[in-house]
Every structure is written in structure tokens, then in C-alpha cells.
Design a protein around this motif. Structure first.
Motif, PDB file in Angstrom:
ATOM      1  N   VAL A  79     -40.453  26.592  11.263  1.00 44.37           N
ATOM      2  CA  VAL A  79     -39.558  27.683  10.907  1.00 44.37           C
ATOM      3  C   VAL A  79     -40.364  28.854  10.354  1.00 44.37           C
ATOM      4  CG1 VAL A  79     -37.656  28.397   9.412  1.00 44.37           C
ATOM      5  CG2 VAL A  79     -37.641  26.121  10.443  1.00 44.37           C
ATOM      6  N   ALA A  80     -40.121  30.038  10.887  1.00 44.47           N
ATOM      7  CA  ALA A  80     -40.756  31.265  10.401  1.00 44.47           C
ATOM      8  C   ALA A  80     -39.720  32.097   9.652  1.00 44.47           C
ATOM      9  CB  ALA A  80     -41.336  32.063  11.564  1.00 44.47           C
ATOM     10  N   LEU A  81     -40.035  32.438   8.399  1.00 44.33           N
ATOM     11  CA  LEU A  81     -39.108  33.174   7.552  1.00 44.33           C
ATOM     12  C   LEU A  81     -39.845  34.237   6.755  1.00 44.33           C
ATOM     13  CD1 LEU A  81     -37.084  30.190   6.008  1.00 44.33           C
ATOM     14  CD2 LEU A  81     -36.402  31.596   7.950  1.00 44.33           C
ATOM     15  N   ASN A  82     -39.093  35.229   6.304  1.00 42.80           N
ATOM     16  CA  ASN A  82     -39.635  36.174   5.347  1.00 42.80           C
ATOM     17  C   ASN A  82     -39.888  35.459   4.025  1.00 42.80           C
ATOM     18  OD1 ASN A  82     -39.053  38.190   2.949  1.00 42.80           O
ATOM     19  ND2 ASN A  82     -39.739  39.436   4.667  1.00 42.80           N
ATOM     20  N   THR A  83     -41.052  35.696   3.422  1.00 43.82           N
ATOM     21  CA  THR A  83     -41.447  34.965   2.226  1.00 43.82           C
ATOM     22  C   THR A  83     -40.503  35.208   1.061  1.00 43.82           C
ATOM     23  OG1 THR A  83     -43.753  35.147   2.930  1.00 43.82           O
ATOM     24  CG2 THR A  83     -43.369  34.576   0.638  1.00 43.82           C
ATOM     25  N   SER A  84     -39.959  36.404   0.949  1.00 47.26           N
ATOM     26  CA  SER A  84     -39.125  36.758  -0.204  1.00 47.26           C
ATOM     27  C   SER A  84     -37.655  36.440  -0.005  1.00 47.26           C
ATOM     28  CB  SER A  84     -39.289  38.247  -0.538  1.00 47.26           C
ATOM     29  OG  SER A  84     -40.626  38.552  -0.873  1.00 47.26           O
ATOM     30  N   THR A  85     -37.150  36.649   1.222  1.00 53.59           N
ATOM     31  CA  THR A  85     -35.713  36.530   1.446  1.00 53.59           C
ATOM     32  C   THR A  85     -35.300  35.216   2.088  1.00 53.59           C
ATOM     33  OG1 THR A  85     -35.881  37.578   3.636  1.00 53.59           O
ATOM     34  CG2 THR A  85     -35.570  39.028   1.713  1.00 53.59           C
ATOM     35  N   PHE A  86     -36.269  34.457   2.637  1.00 56.04           N
ATOM     36  CA  PHE A  86     -35.997  33.181   3.310  1.00 56.04           C
ATOM     37  C   PHE A  86     -35.068  33.320   4.512  1.00 56.04           C
ATOM     38  CE2 PHE A  86     -36.969  31.902  -1.112  1.00 56.04           C
ATOM     39  CZ  PHE A  86     -38.078  31.129  -0.863  1.00 56.04           C
ATOM     40  N   ASP A 124     -46.891  42.942   4.919  1.00 60.80           N
ATOM     41  CA  ASP A 124     -46.218  41.819   5.573  1.00 60.80           C
ATOM     42  C   ASP A 124     -45.960  40.690   4.586  1.00 60.80           C
ATOM     43  OD1 ASP A 124     -45.131  40.423   7.697  1.00 60.80           O
ATOM     44  OD2 ASP A 124     -47.023  39.469   8.205  1.00 60.80           O
ATOM     45  N   GLU A 125     -44.791  40.097   4.683  1.00 63.54           N
ATOM     46  CA  GLU A 125     -44.427  38.928   3.880  1.00 63.54           C
ATOM     47  C   GLU A 125     -43.859  37.877   4.819  1.00 63.54           C
ATOM     48  OE1 GLU A 125     -43.162  40.012  -0.561  1.00 63.54           O
ATOM     49  OE2 GLU A 125     -41.777  40.833   0.920  1.00 63.54           O
ATOM     50  N   SER A 126     -44.720  37.082   5.411  1.00 64.52           N
ATOM     51  CA  SER A 126     -44.303  36.121   6.420  1.00 64.52           C
ATOM     52  C   SER A 126     -44.773  34.725   6.049  1.00 64.52           C
ATOM     53  CB  SER A 126     -44.868  36.509   7.796  1.00 64.52           C
ATOM     54  OG  SER A 126     -44.390  37.772   8.200  1.00 64.52           O
ATOM     55  N   SER A 127     -43.886  33.768   6.207  1.00 66.24           N
ATOM     56  CA  SER A 127     -44.210  32.376   5.906  1.00 66.24           C
ATOM     57  C   SER A 127     -43.856  31.508   7.104  1.00 66.24           C
ATOM     58  CB  SER A 127     -43.430  31.882   4.680  1.00 66.24           C
ATOM     59  OG  SER A 127     -43.852  32.545   3.512  1.00 66.24           O
ATOM     60  N   LEU A 128     -44.694  30.513   7.361  1.00 72.36           N
ATOM     61  CA  LEU A 128     -44.450  29.537   8.420  1.00 72.36           C
ATOM     62  C   LEU A 128     -44.318  28.168   7.778  1.00 72.36           C
ATOM     63  CD1 LEU A 128     -44.289  28.927  11.475  1.00 72.36           C
ATOM     64  CD2 LEU A 128     -46.771  28.593  11.430  1.00 72.36           C
ATOM     65  N   VAL A 171     -35.885  37.522   9.316  1.00 72.58           N
ATOM     66  CA  VAL A 171     -35.858  38.971   9.495  1.00 72.58           C
ATOM     67  C   VAL A 171     -37.050  39.540   8.733  1.00 72.58           C
ATOM     68  CG1 VAL A 171     -34.570  41.105   9.107  1.00 72.58           C
ATOM     69  CG2 VAL A 171     -33.347  39.010   9.717  1.00 72.58           C
ATOM     70  N   ASN A 172     -37.695  40.547   9.302  1.00 76.08           N
ATOM     71  CA  ASN A 172     -38.858  41.182   8.667  1.00 76.08           C
ATOM     72  C   ASN A 172     -39.974  40.172   8.398  1.00 76.08           C
ATOM     73  OD1 ASN A 172     -37.589  43.722   8.644  1.00 76.08           O
ATOM     74  ND2 ASN A 172     -36.577  43.249   6.700  1.00 76.08           N
ATOM     75  N   GLN A 173     -40.256  39.356   9.395  1.00 73.44           N
ATOM     76  CA  GLN A 173     -41.399  38.457   9.342  1.00 73.44           C
ATOM     77  C   GLN A 173     -42.086  38.513  10.699  1.00 73.44           C
ATOM     78  OE1 GLN A 173     -42.131  35.325  10.845  1.00 73.44           O
ATOM     79  NE2 GLN A 173     -40.425  35.546  12.277  1.00 73.44           N
ATOM     80  N   SER A 174     -43.373  38.154  10.745  1.00 78.92           N
ATOM     81  CA  SER A 174     -44.143  38.446  11.955  1.00 78.92           C
ATOM     82  C   SER A 174     -44.659  37.218  12.701  1.00 78.92           C
ATOM     83  CB  SER A 174     -45.334  39.357  11.603  1.00 78.92           C
ATOM     84  OG  SER A 174     -46.181  38.754  10.643  1.00 78.92           O
ATOM     85  N   TRP A 175     -44.341  35.987  12.260  1.00 82.53           N
ATOM     86  CA  TRP A 175     -44.809  34.804  12.986  1.00 82.53           C
ATOM     87  C   TRP A 175     -44.083  34.687  14.329  1.00 82.53           C
ATOM     88  CZ3 TRP A 175     -49.029  32.205  11.924  1.00 82.53           C
ATOM     89  CH2 TRP A 175     -49.511  32.156  10.610  1.00 82.53           C
ATOM     90  N   GLU A 176     -44.871  34.421  15.388  1.00 87.27           N
ATOM     91  CA  GLU A 176     -44.315  34.221  16.725  1.00 87.27           C
ATOM     92  C   GLU A 176     -44.993  33.035  17.391  1.00 87.27           C
ATOM     93  OE1 GLU A 176     -43.332  38.920  17.744  1.00 87.27           O
ATOM     94  OE2 GLU A 176     -45.068  37.935  18.649  1.00 87.27           O
ATOM     95  N   MET A 179     -58.363  39.588   9.425  1.00 85.85           N
ATOM     96  CA  MET A 179     -57.510  40.310   8.482  1.00 85.85           C
ATOM     97  C   MET A 179     -58.313  41.317   7.680  1.00 85.85           C
ATOM     98  SD  MET A 179     -56.777  37.259   5.708  1.00 85.85           S
ATOM     99  CE  MET A 179     -56.111  36.192   6.989  1.00 85.85           C
ATOM    100  N   ASP A 180     -57.616  42.165   6.969  1.00 85.33           N
ATOM    101  CA  ASP A 180     -58.219  43.213   6.166  1.00 85.33           C
ATOM    102  C   ASP A 180     -58.994  42.590   5.006  1.00 85.33           C
ATOM    103  OD1 ASP A 180     -58.884  45.606   5.087  1.00 85.33           O
ATOM    104  OD2 ASP A 180     -56.865  46.214   4.521  1.00 85.33           O
ATOM    105  N   LEU A 181     -60.296  42.801   4.984  1.00 85.07           N
ATOM    106  CA  LEU A 181     -61.167  42.177   3.992  1.00 85.07           C
ATOM    107  C   LEU A 181     -60.819  42.659   2.582  1.00 85.07           C
ATOM    108  CD1 LEU A 181     -63.639  40.277   3.732  1.00 85.07           C
ATOM    109  CD2 LEU A 181     -65.085  42.311   3.884  1.00 85.07           C
ATOM    110  N   PHE A 182     -60.758  41.711   1.659  1.00 88.04           N
ATOM    111  CA  PHE A 182     -60.526  41.946   0.231  1.00 88.04           C
ATOM    112  C   PHE A 182     -59.090  42.389  -0.104  1.00 88.04           C
ATOM    113  CE2 PHE A 182     -65.149  43.126   0.655  1.00 88.04           C
ATOM    114  CZ  PHE A 182     -65.630  41.908   0.178  1.00 88.04           C
ATOM    115  N   ASN A 183     -58.235  42.537   0.902  1.00 93.76           N
ATOM    116  CA  ASN A 183     -56.867  42.971   0.638  1.00 93.76           C
ATOM    117  C   ASN A 183     -55.826  41.943   1.082  1.00 93.76           C
ATOM    118  OD1 ASN A 183     -57.199  45.693  -0.505  1.00 93.76           O
ATOM    119  ND2 ASN A 183     -58.120  46.183   1.477  1.00 93.76           N
ATOM    120  N   ASP A 184     -55.998  41.439   2.287  1.00 94.20           N
ATOM    121  CA  ASP A 184     -55.006  40.512   2.831  1.00 94.20           C
ATOM    122  C   ASP A 184     -55.494  39.074   2.692  1.00 94.20           C
ATOM    123  OD1 ASP A 184     -53.636  42.753   3.438  1.00 94.20           O
ATOM    124  OD2 ASP A 184     -54.026  42.696   5.587  1.00 94.20           O
ATOM    125  N   GLY A 185     -54.596  38.145   2.941  1.00 94.34           N
ATOM    126  CA  GLY A 185     -54.961  36.741   2.862  1.00 94.34           C
ATOM    127  C   GLY A 185     -53.776  35.848   3.148  1.00 94.34           C
ATOM    128  N   GLY A 186     -53.964  34.576   2.914  1.00 95.97           N
ATOM    129  CA  GLY A 186     -52.901  33.612   3.156  1.00 95.97           C
ATOM    130  C   GLY A 186     -53.024  32.444   2.203  1.00 95.97           C
TER     131      GLY A 186
END
Length: 222
Positions: free
Chosen positions: A136-143, A182-186, A146-151, A209-216
Motif C-alpha cells: 500500500v502506498a499512502l501519503n505519510t501525513s494523511t494516510f 514529498d511525503e510518501s510511504s510504502l 493522494v499526494n504520494q509518489s510511489w508507483e 536523491m538530493d544529498l544532505f537534504n532528502d532521505g528515507g
């Protein structure tokens, strides 16, 4: 404003994440009329079937809910949820035990996803995303999905050019970059585990990903 009317704003899982079995849902409601709202009926409908209707007397302040104020109502009935995506709607009726003078905003709907389940056996669990329990792919904040990028599919990017094996993998966008902020959770299926047993999780991943800014993060709970 219209004198006597009530609106549905949204519907969501009471506890954030839906799993198979009995679940509670919560609606956010609003008094969109200038008369204080002292009573209203709210109905829960899932996949076209009415689950229940609650007659409620909201009193966030003395004398009822004031104009343009919202409150939350958790339905008295439990929904026997099954894995997959479901069309969930809530709608209001009979504000202050009278006909609603503006029914256009009575209904709010959402597609809510129920996590699949799988039993972790001594033989292990392996998923190549060709078949098997649904992730399941969901927005991290709203569950919500919608507004998530996993495909799911075969990515075609400058660096990530395909799955490790088979035809499918999960990627934050199969083509192009993930969006800013982006706020995406898988989420994996819910694992049925045995108390006292030790489990190990391994997976293949590739990232750019963007070094020193993004992550997972990889998180789990028991």
C-alpha cells in the motif's frame, strides 16, 4: 449564509491505518448554517452499501455548534474491512431535525485502502511484486492515496532503469523525479508473527536523491 444546513468535510480511519477486520471510521463535520447546530444525522456508506446512521447531538459549545465550526464524530458501528481499496462516503441529513436547506455539501468521500495480511512462516516470505499480497502506498501525513509518489511497475530513469528482477518494483515515480516536499510511504502487508521468534528483513534497493537534504526511513512496529 444559509440558516439551517450541515456539511461533511472528510472521512478517515479512526486509528490512522486500516487493517482487515473490525475498524472504526471518523467523520469531520461542519455547521455551514448560521443557526447553531444542536442535532444532525450522519450516515456511513462503503462501496455503495449503508453501514449505519448515527443521530448525534454535537455540543462543542453550549447551545450547539456555531456557524463555520467543525467537529469530529466516530461512528458507533464497526466496519468489517477487507483488503484493498474501498469507496467510503459520509453524508449529513436533518440538521436540527429539519430538512437541510443546502444539500450540495452534505457528502464527503474518500478512497480508503485496507492493508493485506500475510503469515510469516519458517520458510520465509518473498515478494517480487508480480503476485502476492498487496502493498500500500499512502501519503505519510494523511494516510490516503493522494499526494504520494510511489508507483508499481518498471522505472525508466537516468539512473534507476528497471527492477532488480522480474517486471515490477516500487519506485517514487516510474519516470521523472519525485516532487519537492514529498511525503510518501510504502507499507508492506501486515505480518502475522509468532511471539518469541526472531525475524530478519532484507530487500534490494536503489536510490538517487538530493544529498544532505532528502532521505528515507525503514520503520516497523509490533
Amino acid at each position: 449564509p444559509i440558516p439551517n444546513t450541515a456539511a461533511s468535510v472528510k472521512v478517515e480511519a479512526t486509528n490512522g491505518v486500516l487493517q482487515p477486520g473490525n475498524q472504526l471510521l471518523t467523520a469531520t463535520l461542519k455547521n455551514s448554517g448560521y443557526i447553531p447546530l444542536q442535532s444532525v444525522s450522519v450516515t456511513l456508506r462503503i462501496d455503495g452499501n449503508i453501514i449505519c446512521t448515527d443521530a448525534i447531538n454535537p455540543t462543542p459549545v453550549s447551545g450547539g455548534v456555531l456557524f463555520d465550526s467543525t467537529w469530529q464524530h466516530t461512528f458507533s458501528c464497526q466496519w468489517n474491512a477487507s483488503p484493498g481499496a474501498h469507496d467510503v462516503c459520509v453524508y449529513t441529513s436533518f440538521p436540527n431535525q429539519l430538512p437541510d436547506e443546502f444539500p450540495d455539501d452534505d457528502t464527503a468521500c474518500a478512497v480508503l485502502t485496507v492493508f493485506d495480511t500475510v503469515t510469516a512462516t519458517t520458510a520465509g516470505y518473498c515478494n517480487d511484486f508480480e503476485t502476492g499480497p498487496t502493498w500500500v502506498a499512502l501519503n505519510t501525513s494523511t494516510f490516503v492515496n493522494v499526494n504520494q509518489s510511489w508507483e508499481l511497475g518498471s522505472p525508466s530513469k537516468a539512473i534507476i532503469t528497471g527492477p532488480h528482477g522480474g517486471a515490477n518494483c516500487w519506485s517514487t515515480k516510474l519516470t521523472g523525479d519525485y516532487p519537492n516536499n514529498d511525503e510518501s510511504s510504502l507499507y508492506t502487508p501486515v505480518f502475522n508473527v509468532v511471539q518469541g521468534r526472531c525475524y530478519e528483513m532484507r530487500f534490494w534497493h536503489n536510490f538517487d536523491m538530493d544529498l544532505f537534504n532528502d532521505g528515507g526511513l525503514v520503520e516497523f512496529s509490533i
